[in-house]
Design a protein around this motif. Structure first.
Motif, PDB file in Angstrom:
ATOM      1  N   THR A  57      77.145  40.641  62.876  1.00 11.43           N
ATOM      2  CA  THR A  57      76.625  41.655  61.953  1.00 11.43           C
ATOM      3  C   THR A  57      75.233  41.264  61.476  1.00 11.43           C
ATOM      4  OG1 THR A  57      78.839  42.292  61.255  1.00 11.43           O
ATOM      5  CG2 THR A  57      77.037  42.833  59.759  1.00 11.43           C
ATOM      6  N   VAL A  58      75.064  40.018  61.040  1.00 18.09           N
ATOM      7  CA  VAL A  58      73.761  39.545  60.562  1.00 18.09           C
ATOM      8  C   VAL A  58      72.757  39.546  61.707  1.00 18.09           C
ATOM      9  CG1 VAL A  58      72.514  37.570  59.575  1.00 18.09           C
ATOM     10  CG2 VAL A  58      74.764  38.205  58.674  1.00 18.09           C
ATOM     11  N   GLU A  59      73.166  39.108  62.868  1.00 16.78           N
ATOM     12  CA  GLU A  59      72.277  39.065  64.028  1.00 16.78           C
ATOM     13  C   GLU A  59      71.822  40.476  64.424  1.00 16.78           C
ATOM     14  OE1 GLU A  59      69.958  37.424  66.903  1.00 16.78           O
ATOM     15  OE2 GLU A  59      71.019  36.393  65.316  1.00 16.78           O
ATOM     16  N   ASP A  74      63.692  40.280  62.707  1.00 15.88           N
ATOM     17  CA  ASP A  74      63.460  39.811  61.335  1.00 15.88           C
ATOM     18  C   ASP A  74      64.302  38.571  61.067  1.00 15.88           C
ATOM     19  OD1 ASP A  74      63.000  39.386  58.669  1.00 15.88           O
ATOM     20  OD2 ASP A  74      63.953  41.232  57.990  1.00 15.88           O
ATOM     21  N   ASN A  75      63.704  37.437  61.274  1.00 18.11           N
ATOM     22  CA  ASN A  75      64.399  36.167  61.037  1.00 18.11           C
ATOM     23  C   ASN A  75      63.907  35.524  59.741  1.00 18.11           C
ATOM     24  OD1 ASN A  75      66.366  34.303  61.933  1.00 18.11           O
ATOM     25  ND2 ASN A  75      64.751  32.893  62.527  1.00 18.11           N
ATOM     26  N   THR A  76      63.547  36.373  58.778  1.00 19.30           N
ATOM     27  CA  THR A  76      63.027  35.849  57.524  1.00 19.30           C
ATOM     28  C   THR A  76      64.113  35.813  56.462  1.00 19.30           C
ATOM     29  OG1 THR A  76      62.334  38.040  56.796  1.00 19.30           O
ATOM     30  CG2 THR A  76      60.714  36.726  58.009  1.00 19.30           C
ATOM     31  N   ASN A  77      63.857  35.045  55.472  1.00 26.70           N
ATOM     32  CA  ASN A  77      64.758  34.895  54.337  1.00 26.70           C
ATOM     33  C   ASN A  77      64.487  36.069  53.390  1.00 26.70           C
ATOM     34  OD1 ASN A  77      66.339  33.931  52.284  1.00 26.70           O
ATOM     35  ND2 ASN A  77      65.053  32.188  51.804  1.00 26.70           N
ATOM     36  N   THR A  78      64.922  37.277  53.770  1.00 23.57           N
ATOM     37  CA  THR A  78      64.580  38.474  53.015  1.00 23.57           C
ATOM     38  C   THR A  78      65.764  39.023  52.236  1.00 23.57           C
ATOM     39  OG1 THR A  78      65.129  39.971  54.809  1.00 23.57           O
ATOM     40  CG2 THR A  78      62.856  39.156  54.727  1.00 23.57           C
ATOM     41  N   TYR A  79      65.406  39.844  51.277  1.00 24.52           N
ATOM     42  CA  TYR A  79      66.392  40.536  50.438  1.00 24.52           C
ATOM     43  C   TYR A  79      67.389  41.319  51.292  1.00 24.52           C
ATOM     44  CZ  TYR A  79      67.311  42.577  45.772  1.00 24.52           C
ATOM     45  OH  TYR A  79      67.845  42.940  44.574  1.00 24.52           O
ATOM     46  N   ASP A  80      66.878  42.032  52.304  1.00 23.54           N
ATOM     47  CA  ASP A  80      67.761  42.831  53.167  1.00 23.54           C
ATOM     48  C   ASP A  80      68.790  41.952  53.869  1.00 23.54           C
ATOM     49  OD1 ASP A  80      66.457  45.117  52.422  1.00 23.54           O
ATOM     50  OD2 ASP A  80      65.520  45.471  54.365  1.00 23.54           O
ATOM     51  N   VAL A  84      72.832  42.376  53.779  1.00 26.94           N
ATOM     52  CA  VAL A  84      73.647  42.506  54.985  1.00 26.94           C
ATOM     53  C   VAL A  84      74.750  41.458  54.949  1.00 26.94           C
ATOM     54  CG1 VAL A  84      73.673  42.204  57.493  1.00 26.94           C
ATOM     55  CG2 VAL A  84      71.869  43.567  56.427  1.00 26.94           C
ATOM     56  N   LEU A  85      74.396  40.245  54.586  1.00 31.98           N
ATOM     57  CA  LEU A  85      75.403  39.186  54.503  1.00 31.98           C
ATOM     58  C   LEU A  85      76.441  39.511  53.433  1.00 31.98           C
ATOM     59  CD1 LEU A  85      76.628  36.520  55.318  1.00 31.98           C
ATOM     60  CD2 LEU A  85      74.874  35.344  53.951  1.00 31.98           C
ATOM     61  N   ARG A  86      76.022  40.008  52.286  1.00 28.61           N
ATOM     62  CA  ARG A  86      76.993  40.413  51.251  1.00 28.61           C
ATOM     63  C   ARG A  86      77.972  41.451  51.791  1.00 28.61           C
ATOM     64  NH1 ARG A  86      74.633  41.357  45.182  1.00 28.61           N
ATOM     65  NH2 ARG A  86      73.666  39.329  44.915  1.00 28.61           N
ATOM     66  N   GLY A  87      77.433  42.464  52.466  1.00 26.21           N
ATOM     67  CA  GLY A  87      78.291  43.512  53.023  1.00 26.21           C
ATOM     68  C   GLY A  87      79.227  42.978  54.082  1.00 26.21           C
ATOM     69  N   ALA A  88      78.746  42.088  54.926  1.00 24.39           N
ATOM     70  CA  ALA A  88      79.581  41.510  55.982  1.00 24.39           C
ATOM     71  C   ALA A  88      80.682  40.625  55.395  1.00 24.39           C
ATOM     72  CB  ALA A  88      78.722  40.722  56.960  1.00 24.39           C
ATOM     73  N   LEU A  89      80.358  39.858  54.363  1.00 24.59           N
ATOM     74  CA  LEU A  89      81.374  39.018  53.707  1.00 24.59           C
ATOM     75  C   LEU A  89      82.456  39.889  53.073  1.00 24.59           C
ATOM     76  CD1 LEU A  89      79.010  36.376  52.100  1.00 24.59           C
ATOM     77  CD2 LEU A  89      80.726  35.925  53.874  1.00 24.59           C
ATOM     78  N   TYR A  90      82.026  40.975  52.417  1.00 24.06           N
ATOM     79  CA  TYR A  90      82.987  41.914  51.834  1.00 24.06           C
ATOM     80  C   TYR A  90      83.882  42.492  52.933  1.00 24.06           C
ATOM     81  CZ  TYR A  90      84.767  46.305  49.969  1.00 24.06           C
ATOM     82  OH  TYR A  90      85.589  47.337  49.620  1.00 24.06           O
ATOM     83  N   PHE A 137      71.642  32.106  58.871  1.00 23.22           N
ATOM     84  CA  PHE A 137      70.842  31.495  59.936  1.00 23.22           C
ATOM     85  C   PHE A 137      69.562  32.298  60.158  1.00 23.22           C
ATOM     86  CE2 PHE A 137      72.885  34.634  62.643  1.00 23.22           C
ATOM     87  CZ  PHE A 137      74.171  34.675  62.164  1.00 23.22           C
ATOM     88  N   TRP A 138      68.689  32.190  59.169  1.00 18.83           N
ATOM     89  CA  TRP A 138      67.356  32.750  59.250  1.00 18.83           C
ATOM     90  C   TRP A 138      66.403  31.725  58.690  1.00 18.83           C
ATOM     91  CZ3 TRP A 138      71.006  35.935  56.445  1.00 18.83           C
ATOM     92  CH2 TRP A 138      71.085  35.647  55.088  1.00 18.83           C
TER      93      TRP A 138
END
Length: 140
Positions: A57-59, A74-80, A84-90, A137-138
């Motif tokens: 999902t993150v990838e 986009d391999n940056t440490n960004t808000y988006d 995405v990680l929050r949504g995937a964890l949920y 992993f960004w």
């Protein structure tokens, strides 16, 4: 891939007449968030349901960062990426999958989705250091 969130498709809130209602920020429980970042949550849940994987999902989100297949990665440490990680964890708490062998040649397997109740307030919890170490992993 969940294409409904691609640029100009029904899941693209920016393409909607109402979109983010002209606001850069929205409030959830009195806390301000970027509207675009909040839009990453339904994208992440839908993408998790497609791939059954937080990592994938993150990838995928990083590969489709602007909603197009030609997007710059986009391999940056960004808000988006955090949303995405929050949504995937949920989604990983909300859904699980059972794969069983089919008695037919096609489809060769059957995939069953199980749904569990998860308090939606878990989406307001920050990403823990352990979760970030596992899935963030960004570029940091």
């Amino acid at each position: 891939m969940p294409l409904s969130f691609s640029k100009g498709m029904p899941g693209d809130w920016k393409a909607s007449q109402k979109g983010g209602a002209g606001y850069l920020l929205v409030q959830i429980d009195g806390k301000p968030y970027w509207t675009d970042a909040i839009g990453q949550i339904p994208y992440a849940v839908d993408t998790f349901r497609f791939y059954h994987s937080i990592e994938k999902t993150v990838e995928t989100a990083k590969s489709w960062a602007d909603g197009t297949p030609q997007s710059e990665y986009d391999n940056t440490n960004t808000y988006d990426n955090f949303f995405v990680l929050r949504g995937a964890l949920y989604a990983s708490k909300r859904f699980s999958y059972t794969i069983t062998q089919s008695e037919r040649s096609y489809p060769a397997v059957n995939v069953s989705e199980q749904t569990y109740p998860v308090d939606c307030n878990t989406l307001s919890q920050p990403i823990s250091q352990d979760q970030l170490a596992l899935y963030g992993f960004w570029d940091k």
